[in-house]
Design a protein around this motif. Structure first.
Motif, PDB file in Angstrom:
ATOM      1  N   GLY A   1      35.292  -6.107  63.281  1.00  0.00           N
ATOM      2  CA  GLY A   1      35.043  -5.007  63.001  1.00  0.00           C
ATOM      3  C   GLY A   1      33.256  -5.130  62.457  1.00  0.00           C
ATOM      4  O   GLY A   1      32.203  -4.726  63.501  1.00  0.00           O
ATOM      5  N   LEU A   2      33.073  -5.407  61.233  1.00  0.00           N
ATOM      6  CA  LEU A   2      31.464  -5.220  60.400  1.00  0.00           C
ATOM      7  C   LEU A   2      31.726  -6.908  61.024  1.00  0.00           C
ATOM      8  O   LEU A   2      30.386  -6.809  61.555  1.00  0.00           O
ATOM      9  CB  LEU A   2      31.850  -5.502  58.691  1.00  0.00           C
ATOM     10  N   ALA A   3      32.336  -7.803  60.799  1.00  0.00           N
ATOM     11  CA  ALA A   3      31.785  -9.662  61.796  1.00  0.00           C
ATOM     12  C   ALA A   3      31.787  -9.276  63.020  1.00  0.00           C
ATOM     13  O   ALA A   3      30.588 -10.162  62.928  1.00  0.00           O
ATOM     14  CB  ALA A   3      33.424 -10.002  61.438  1.00  0.00           C
ATOM     15  N   ASN A   4      32.539  -8.284  64.057  1.00  0.00           N
ATOM     16  CA  ASN A   4      31.719  -8.255  65.751  1.00  0.00           C
ATOM     17  C   ASN A   4      30.309  -7.693  65.075  1.00  0.00           C
ATOM     18  O   ASN A   4      29.544  -7.859  66.517  1.00  0.00           O
ATOM     19  CB  ASN A   4      32.419  -8.309  65.836  1.00  0.00           C
ATOM     20  N   ALA A   5      30.708  -7.201  64.359  1.00  0.00           N
ATOM     21  CA  ALA A   5      28.762  -7.127  64.275  1.00  0.00           C
ATOM     22  C   ALA A   5      27.959  -7.144  64.148  1.00  0.00           C
ATOM     23  O   ALA A   5      26.548  -7.117  64.698  1.00  0.00           O
ATOM     24  CB  ALA A   5      28.691  -5.198  63.547  1.00  0.00           C
ATOM     25  N   ALA A   6      28.146  -8.198  62.954  1.00  0.00           N
ATOM     26  CA  ALA A   6      27.688  -9.986  62.882  1.00  0.00           C
ATOM     27  C   ALA A   6      26.964 -10.137  63.817  1.00  0.00           C
ATOM     28  O   ALA A   6      26.340 -10.794  64.243  1.00  0.00           O
ATOM     29  CB  ALA A   6      27.244 -10.557  61.694  1.00  0.00           C
TER      30      ALA A   6
END
Length: 409
Positions: free
Chosen positions: A138-143
């Motif tokens: 989620g946050l990593a995929n946003a990055a």
């Protein structure tokens, strides 16, 4: 300390995805404008999307990236560094080949840029899966998505806009320097050692391929493949022809680059961040459903511009920002969902297979978009793409049912 390490890892991964986003950003956003402004037909502009073939075919050589690597400098890094250097050299060579001089050579160089970036992407995806825990999705995929899209923004928007002053050579000289600097970010990452299971699953090419085949045969895997292969069909054909539509509507290339390649990508980046938060707070499949539905609704704005005729600059900007905002959200939520289904022992191969399905699914729509626009007109094509986008939301239902069955088991 753990939070600081996690933030550093995400920043370094975002920089690597930034490097890969620049070649595709130029091809997808800027190249259609340059081609149309040079007098290339709509069918030719649409077929130029075939230059992205390496992003479709990269699954063919992804097992090599999982299997081989020099442990001394890092199994993933031993791929990332040389590929990044070659990509920078290719960008530098493109600085000497403007469209007016040798169109064939330019297209060949764009193809090579995509080949190098797509291969580097295999190694970076594998590295991300090695580093990230499931709770970081989620946050990593946003990055991941934001880094890639910032690269697209720079190459497809800001540098195109700046080319009015720095010229074609300055545009690609800057790309070469940025690719090289971003690739060096891999030196900041510490690759974790492989577990016994991971080492066993990739001790030979045969083992890598057998493990990938087993993953694709897992319950629900085919429904995932079907959704990934179709969810962007409508969006892809509309996006490919939206820029030629603006050219034919009388807007100059530098303004289109600013609106679509800059304002649109800024909105897309904001949407990707929002999609990451959505995927972090909701079940992944629910986040995919919400973002996909909103994206389909906003696509109707492009049909409205074409049907109404003589669009104003303000209307173009408003529609571009809205469609890119929700398009960015759906990309992040889908990538997070996709990464959650990956078998970690062969992360580069499995994720690449799913990513290739995602690219392959939308590629025919891109290639045929020009011919369809010539037959249906811009308004007809945009209406058709919007209808397709809504229709394939139905494929989310079997994924939900499969998830329910697995939960009960």
């Amino acid at each position: 300390m753990a939070d600081r390490t996690r933030a550093g890892n995400l920043a370094a991964l975002a920089a690597l995805y930034f490097a890969q986003g620049m070649p595709f950003g130029f091809q997808a956003t800027a190249l259609p404008v340059f081609l149309r402004a040079s007098g290339v037909s709509l069918a030719g502009v649409g077929f130029a999307g075939a230059l992205a073939l390496p992003w479709v075919a990269k699954a063919l050589w992804a097992p090599l990236v999982d299997r081989f690597g020099w442990e001394r400098i890092g199994r993933r890094r031993s791929w990332i560094l040389p590929l990044g250097a070659l990509l920078a050299l290719t960008c530098a060579a493109t600085a000497f080949v403007p469209p007016s001089r040798n169109l064939g050579a330019l297209l060949a160089l764009v193809f090579l840029m995509n080949l190098l970036a797509a291969t580097q992407d295999i190694a970076v995806d594998g590295l991300a899966i090695d580093l990230l825990g499931r709770g970081e999705l989620g946050l990593a995929n946003a990055a991941q998505v934001v880094g890639y899209k910032v690269g697209m923004l720079v190459a497809g928007g800001l540098l195109v806009w700046a080319s009015a002053w720095i010229g074609w050579g300055g545009q690609f000289g800057a790309m070469a320097a940025l690719v090289l600097l971003a690739t060096l970010a891999s030196l900041a990452l510490r690759e974790p050692p492989a577990s016994e299971i991971e080492a066993r699953d990739r001790r030979s090419l045969r083992e890598v391929l057998a493990t990938a085949l087993a993953a694709l045969r897992a319950p629900g895997a085919l429904w995932v493949v079907a959704f990934l292969g179709t969810y962007k069909l409508g969006e892809s054909m509309v996006d490919m022809m939206f820029k030629p539509f603006l050219v034919d509507a009388g807007f100059p290339p530098h303004r289109i680059g600013l609106w679509v390649g800059t304002y649109g990508l800024v909105a897309s980046i904001a949407g990707s961040l929002a999609g990451g938060l959505l995927a972090h707070r909701l079940p992944l499949l629910a986040a995919v459903a919400v973002s996909s539905a909103l994206r389909s609704v906003t696509m109707a704005g492009e049909w409205y511009l074409a049907a109404a005729g003589s669009p104003t600059a303000e209307a173009v900007i408003a529609v571009t920002v809205a469609e890119h905002l929700f398009g960015g959200a759906v990309t992040t939520t889908v990538f997070a969902f996709m990464m959650s289904r990956v078998r970690r022992s062969i992360g580069a191969t499995h994720y690449t297979l799913l990513a290739s399905v995602e690219v392959l699914g939308k590629s025919p729509a891109v290639w045929a978009s020009g011919a369809l626009a010539e037959r249906l007109g811009y308004a007809g094509l945009f209406a058709f793409g919007t209808a397709i986008s809504f229709a394939f939301l139905a494929l989310l239902a079997p994924l939900r049912e499969r998830k329910t069955v697995e939960a009960r088991a």
